[in-house]
Scaffold this motif. Structure first.
Motif, PDB file in Angstrom:
ATOM      1  N   LEU A 175       0.824  -1.205   0.000  1.00 40.33           N
ATOM      2  CA  LEU A 175       0.000   0.000   0.000  1.00 40.33           C
ATOM      3  C   LEU A 175       0.857   1.253   0.000  1.00 40.33           C
ATOM      4  O   LEU A 175       0.535   2.240  -0.664  1.00 40.33           O
ATOM      5  CB  LEU A 175      -0.936  -0.025   1.213  1.00 40.33           C
ATOM      6  N   TRP A 176       1.959   1.227   0.727  1.00 40.30           N
ATOM      7  CA  TRP A 176       2.875   2.380   0.785  1.00 40.30           C
ATOM      8  C   TRP A 176       3.497   2.640  -0.581  1.00 40.30           C
ATOM      9  O   TRP A 176       3.474   3.762  -1.092  1.00 40.30           O
ATOM     10  CB  TRP A 176       3.965   2.114   1.829  1.00 40.30           C
ATOM     11  N   THR A 179       1.058   3.983  -3.326  1.00 42.76           N
ATOM     12  CA  THR A 179       0.348   5.250  -3.112  1.00 42.76           C
ATOM     13  C   THR A 179       1.326   6.406  -2.902  1.00 42.76           C
ATOM     14  O   THR A 179       1.726   7.057  -3.859  1.00 42.76           O
ATOM     15  CB  THR A 179      -0.613   5.131  -1.911  1.00 42.76           C
ATOM     16  N   LEU A 192       0.362   2.740   7.048  1.00 41.25           N
ATOM     17  CA  LEU A 192      -0.178   2.167   5.815  1.00 41.25           C
ATOM     18  C   LEU A 192      -0.009   0.649   5.800  1.00 41.25           C
ATOM     19  O   LEU A 192      -0.892  -0.081   5.354  1.00 41.25           O
ATOM     20  CB  LEU A 192       0.507   2.791   4.602  1.00 41.25           C
ATOM     21  N   TYR A 196      -2.982  -2.120   5.690  1.00 43.52           N
ATOM     22  CA  TYR A 196      -3.036  -3.252   4.755  1.00 43.52           C
ATOM     23  C   TYR A 196      -3.250  -4.567   5.495  1.00 43.52           C
ATOM     24  O   TYR A 196      -4.081  -5.394   5.093  1.00 43.52           O
ATOM     25  CB  TYR A 196      -1.749  -3.330   3.930  1.00 43.52           C
ATOM     26  N   ARG A 200      -6.299  -6.869   4.582  1.00 49.39           N
ATOM     27  CA  ARG A 200      -5.806  -7.716   3.503  1.00 49.39           C
ATOM     28  C   ARG A 200      -6.828  -8.765   3.064  1.00 49.39           C
ATOM     29  O   ARG A 200      -7.485  -9.406   3.867  1.00 49.39           O
ATOM     30  CB  ARG A 200      -4.486  -8.385   3.888  1.00 49.39           C
ATOM     31  N   PHE A 204      -8.173  -6.842  -2.270  1.00 51.99           N
ATOM     32  CA  PHE A 204      -7.303  -5.725  -1.906  1.00 51.99           C
ATOM     33  C   PHE A 204      -5.912  -5.924  -2.511  1.00 51.99           C
ATOM     34  O   PHE A 204      -5.280  -4.971  -2.985  1.00 51.99           O
ATOM     35  CB  PHE A 204      -7.215  -5.609  -0.386  1.00 51.99           C
ATOM     36  N   ILE A 208      -3.946  -3.399  -5.188  1.00 53.75           N
ATOM     37  CA  ILE A 208      -2.594  -2.866  -4.996  1.00 53.75           C
ATOM     38  C   ILE A 208      -1.695  -3.245  -6.173  1.00 53.75           C
ATOM     39  O   ILE A 208      -0.887  -2.428  -6.633  1.00 53.75           O
ATOM     40  CB  ILE A 208      -1.998  -3.379  -3.665  1.00 53.75           C
ATOM     41  N   LYS A 211      -2.524  -0.913  -9.007  1.00 53.04           N
ATOM     42  CA  LYS A 211      -1.949   0.413  -8.759  1.00 53.04           C
ATOM     43  C   LYS A 211      -0.440   0.401  -9.016  1.00 53.04           C
ATOM     44  O   LYS A 211       0.116   1.374  -9.532  1.00 53.04           O
ATOM     45  CB  LYS A 211      -2.217   0.825  -7.315  1.00 53.04           C
TER      46      LYS A 211
END
Length: 223
Positions: A175-176, A179, A192, A196, A200, A204, A208, A211
């Motif tokens: 996530l870190w 983002t 973060l 997560y 999780r 999800f 990620i 992303k």
């Protein structure tokens, strides 16, 4: 004697949650294995090109760089990356610690003099991280999870908050990374990672990963 419904409900709920956790871990491991194997096969031509570029710039250094990191439960393992720095980078680190641009137990420096020319390129697009697919295939890492810390970083962790990051298997991305990345400090990264861990799920993880792919083509401040 029969137990009342309200007395057995918490046990049933806990059992269901435990079953879901096991199911998630099984699906995650199967997906990690298949995806990392396919990724290594498909990306092998890119690996060859990057290897040649690294060698042309610095013939004496190795193509890959391995470093001891700590995984789930503080278990040490060797994490692999494409070498993006000069061959004596670790020896020069002590001289640069005073220039750390990230608060907390982590070192980041935007204009790190140890980074090579090809290193700047592969870092910008996160290509240097691709050899971690080997770690995923071996099982020491997952595709998605908290960033695997160095032993010296863990030595600075608080006993409770920071070490909760080590409750799950570390990941190539998370996530870190997907983002805010280097725009925040260590404490925000921990928050973060804990977010997560609490949320999780397969969906999800897929979010990620999506992303992360976007960021590889439109970098978000990796250096």
């Amino acid at each position: 004697m029969e137990l009342k419904e309200r007395e057995i409900r918490p046990i049933t709920i806990d059992a269901v949650r435990q079953h879901r956790r096991y199911g998630y871990r099984f699906v995650k491991r199967v997906f990690d294995f298949v995806a990392s194997l396919l990724g290594l096969i498909i990306l092998s031509p890119l690996f060859l090109i990057i290897a040649i570029a690294i060698k042309l710039e610095d013939p004496k250094g190795s193509v890959f760089y391995s470093q001891t990191r700590l995984g789930r439960g503080e278990t040490p393992f060797k994490m692999y990356k494409f070498r993006s720095m000069v061959s004596n980078a670790d020896e020069l680190l002590e001289q640069l610690l005073k220039n750390n641009e990230i608060d907390g137990a982590m070192f980041k420096m935007q204009d790190d003099p140890r980074v090579t020319r090809i290193g700047k390129f592969i870092r910008k697009y996160s290509i240097d991280e691709l050899p971690q697919l080997l770690n995923v295939l071996q099982g020491s890492m997952s595709l998605v999870g908290p960033r695997p810390p160095l032993p010296r970083e863990v030595a600075e962790y608080t006993e409770y908050d920071d070490k909760q990051r080590l409750a799950v298997k570390p990941g190539c991305t998370g996530l870190w990374q997907a983002t805010v990345r280097n725009s925040v400090g260590f404490d925000e990264m921990v928050k973060l990672d804990l977010l997560y861990i609490s949320k999780r799920s397969v969906s999800f993880d897929v979010y990620i990963l999506f992303k992360t792919v976007v960021i590889m083509f439109k970098p978000n401040g990796a250096y």
